[in-house]
Scaffold this motif. Structure first.
Motif, PDB file in Angstrom:
ATOM      1  N   ASP A  30       0.828  -1.196   0.000  1.00 32.36           N
ATOM      2  CA  ASP A  30       0.000   0.000   0.000  1.00 32.36           C
ATOM      3  C   ASP A  30       0.868   1.253   0.000  1.00 32.36           C
ATOM      4  OD1 ASP A  30       0.870   0.397   2.631  1.00 32.36           O
ATOM      5  OD2 ASP A  30      -1.021  -0.207   3.524  1.00 32.36           O
ATOM      6  N   GLU A  31       0.240   2.418  -0.120  1.00 33.76           N
ATOM      7  CA  GLU A  31       0.977   3.684  -0.231  1.00 33.76           C
ATOM      8  C   GLU A  31       1.826   3.963   1.003  1.00 33.76           C
ATOM      9  OE1 GLU A  31      -1.788   6.803  -1.135  1.00 33.76           O
ATOM     10  OE2 GLU A  31      -2.418   5.842  -2.996  1.00 33.76           O
ATOM     11  N   GLU A  32       1.281   3.686   2.171  1.00 32.54           N
ATOM     12  CA  GLU A  32       2.016   3.938   3.415  1.00 32.54           C
ATOM     13  C   GLU A  32       3.294   3.096   3.468  1.00 32.54           C
ATOM     14  OE1 GLU A  32       1.391   3.302   8.188  1.00 32.54           O
ATOM     15  OE2 GLU A  32      -0.374   3.728   6.958  1.00 32.54           O
ATOM     16  N   GLU A  33       3.186   1.833   3.131  1.00 28.54           N
ATOM     17  CA  GLU A  33       4.354   0.940   3.131  1.00 28.54           C
ATOM     18  C   GLU A  33       5.378   1.390   2.094  1.00 28.54           C
ATOM     19  OE1 GLU A  33       6.849  -2.150   4.312  1.00 28.54           O
ATOM     20  OE2 GLU A  33       5.090  -1.316   5.291  1.00 28.54           O
ATOM     21  N   PHE A  34       4.905   1.802   0.931  1.00 30.21           N
ATOM     22  CA  PHE A  34       5.797   2.284  -0.121  1.00 30.21           C
ATOM     23  C   PHE A  34       6.609   3.484   0.370  1.00 30.21           C
ATOM     24  CE2 PHE A  34       6.735   5.219  -3.561  1.00 30.21           C
ATOM     25  CZ  PHE A  34       7.431   4.413  -4.439  1.00 30.21           C
ATOM     26  N   LEU A  35       5.938   4.475   0.972  1.00 32.51           N
ATOM     27  CA  LEU A  35       6.632   5.671   1.457  1.00 32.51           C
ATOM     28  C   LEU A  35       7.638   5.318   2.557  1.00 32.51           C
ATOM     29  CD1 LEU A  35       3.711   8.259   1.534  1.00 32.51           C
ATOM     30  CD2 LEU A  35       5.601   8.130  -0.110  1.00 32.51           C
ATOM     31  N   LYS A  36       7.273   4.402   3.438  1.00 31.25           N
ATOM     32  CA  LYS A  36       8.185   3.985   4.503  1.00 31.25           C
ATOM     33  C   LYS A  36       9.427   3.302   3.925  1.00 31.25           C
ATOM     34  CE  LYS A  36       6.244   2.781   8.585  1.00 31.25           C
ATOM     35  NZ  LYS A  36       5.465   1.927   9.495  1.00 31.25           N
ATOM     36  N   ARG A  37       9.214   2.441   2.951  1.00 31.19           N
ATOM     37  CA  ARG A  37      10.347   1.717   2.364  1.00 31.19           C
ATOM     38  C   ARG A  37      11.261   2.646   1.574  1.00 31.19           C
ATOM     39  NH1 ARG A  37       9.019  -4.375   0.558  1.00 31.19           N
ATOM     40  NH2 ARG A  37       7.979  -5.031   2.463  1.00 31.19           N
ATOM     41  N   MET A  38      10.679   3.568   0.818  1.00 25.25           N
ATOM     42  CA  MET A  38      11.510   4.509   0.076  1.00 25.25           C
ATOM     43  C   MET A  38      12.282   5.405   1.044  1.00 25.25           C
ATOM     44  SD  MET A  38      10.674   7.301  -2.879  1.00 25.25           S
ATOM     45  CE  MET A  38       9.888   8.421  -1.748  1.00 25.25           C
ATOM     46  N   GLY A  39      11.621   5.868   2.096  1.00 23.38           N
ATOM     47  CA  GLY A  39      12.293   6.688   3.095  1.00 23.38           C
ATOM     48  C   GLY A  39      13.438   5.957   3.758  1.00 23.38           C
ATOM     49  N   GLN A  40      13.210   4.695   4.089  1.00 19.90           N
ATOM     50  CA  GLN A  40      14.274   3.892   4.702  1.00 19.90           C
ATOM     51  C   GLN A  40      15.444   3.721   3.744  1.00 19.90           C
ATOM     52  OE1 GLN A  40      14.380   2.648   7.996  1.00 19.90           O
ATOM     53  NE2 GLN A  40      16.511   2.390   7.359  1.00 19.90           N
ATOM     54  N   LYS A  41      15.153   3.553   2.467  1.00 20.23           N
ATOM     55  CA  LYS A  41      16.211   3.405   1.474  1.00 20.23           C
ATOM     56  C   LYS A  41      17.056   4.674   1.412  1.00 20.23           C
ATOM     57  CE  LYS A  41      18.259   1.220  -1.882  1.00 20.23           C
ATOM     58  NZ  LYS A  41      18.805  -0.111  -1.763  1.00 20.23           N
TER      59      LYS A  41
END
Length: 76
Positions: A2-13
C-alpha cells in the motif's frame, strides 16, 4: 504494497544510503537545498514527495532514481 508501506520503504532506502555515506540530515540538506525537517519526514515515510525532490536527493547521493526504489535491501 500500500501507499504507506511504499513511502516507509523509500524513506528507509534514502536513510540507508545517507547513512552509508556517514552524512547527517544537515549534510544532505546542504547538497539538495531541501530543509532537514522535510528530509526527516521523507525518511520517516510521513510525506509524499514531488519527483523533483526525489531527483535532487538521488543526485546528491550519487545514485540513480531507480536505486531509491530498490527496496530489496531494506530491512523491515
Amino acid at each position: 504494497m500500500d501507499e504507506e508501506e511504499f513511502l516507509k520503504r523509500m524513506g528507509q532506502k534514502i536513510r540507508d544510503l545517507r547513512n552509508d555515506k556517514n552524512w547527517t540530515l544537515y549534510d544532505l540538506e546542504a547538497l539538495t537545498n531541501i530543509d532537514s525537517g522535510d528530509l526527516s519526514k521523507i525518511e520517516s515515510g510521513y510525506t509524499n514527495s514531488r519527483i523533483l525532490t526525489i531527483y535532487k536527493i538521488s543526485q546528491a547521493l550519487n545514485v540513480s532514481i531507480d536505486k531509491l526504489f530498490d527496496f530489496a535491501k531494506v530491512n523491515n
